[in-house]
Design a protein around this motif. Sequence first.
Motif, short mmCIF file in Angstrom:
data_model
loop_
_atom_site.label_atom_id
_atom_site.label_comp_id
_atom_site.label_asym_id
_atom_site.label_seq_id
_atom_site.Cartn_x
_atom_site.Cartn_y
_atom_site.Cartn_z
N GLY A 32 0.82 -1.20 0.00
CA GLY A 32 0.00 0.00 0.00
C GLY A 32 0.85 1.25 0.00
O GLY A 32 1.96 1.26 -0.53
N PRO A 33 0.36 2.30 0.63
CA PRO A 33 1.12 3.54 0.69
C PRO A 33 2.48 3.34 1.36
O PRO A 33 2.63 2.50 2.26
CB PRO A 33 0.24 4.47 1.53
CG PRO A 33 -1.13 3.92 1.39
CD PRO A 33 -0.97 2.44 1.26
N THR A 50 5.40 11.00 1.54
CA THR A 50 4.55 9.83 1.35
C THR A 50 4.25 9.64 -0.12
O THR A 50 4.29 10.60 -0.91
CB THR A 50 3.22 9.98 2.11
OG1 THR A 50 2.51 11.12 1.59
CG2 THR A 50 3.43 10.17 3.60
N THR A 52 1.45 7.25 -2.62
CA THR A 52 0.37 6.28 -2.67
C THR A 52 0.70 5.18 -3.68
O THR A 52 1.71 5.23 -4.39
CB THR A 52 -0.93 6.96 -3.10
OG1 THR A 52 -0.82 7.36 -4.49
CG2 THR A 52 -1.24 8.18 -2.25
N THR A 53 -0.19 4.21 -3.75
CA THR A 53 0.02 3.11 -4.71
C THR A 53 -0.06 3.62 -6.15
O THR A 53 0.49 2.99 -7.06
CB THR A 53 -1.02 2.01 -4.50
OG1 THR A 53 -2.33 2.60 -4.55
CG2 THR A 53 -0.84 1.34 -3.16
N ASN A 56 0.92 9.19 -6.19
CA ASN A 56 0.69 10.54 -5.69
C ASN A 56 1.58 10.78 -4.47
O ASN A 56 1.67 9.94 -3.58
CB ASN A 56 -0.77 10.74 -5.31
CG ASN A 56 -1.69 10.59 -6.51
OD1 ASN A 56 -1.41 11.12 -7.58
ND2 ASN A 56 -2.77 9.87 -6.35
#
Length: 115
Positions: A32-33, A50, A52-53, A56
Amino acid sequence: QVQLVESGGGLVQPGGSLRLSCAISGSRDNLGPMAWYRRSPGKERESVATITTFGNTNYVASVKDRFTISRDNVKNTVSLQMDSLKPEDTGVYYCNVVIGWQDYWGQGTQVTVSS
């Protein structure tokens, strides 16, 4: 057993660059993230970047335009390119990944920015 192994920390002069990498192994599920955190001397651990998948990204204000997070979903890695480093970037950097409902952490790698 999920394992995260970080590499790339070290000592660098102000204005220099470092690239941190984190290899994730042992997961049967999609990752995941992902994120990089740091704990600077005398401060709480904070989220630095961070991703995301879907790719982003988000950054803490103090590193925007200097740090770049990226991920490779085939190799199961996450990286952090750090440019124009400042002494206040000094700290222990940890990679993080969410798999399912669980957080996994690396052991941390020391980054020291000093002349």
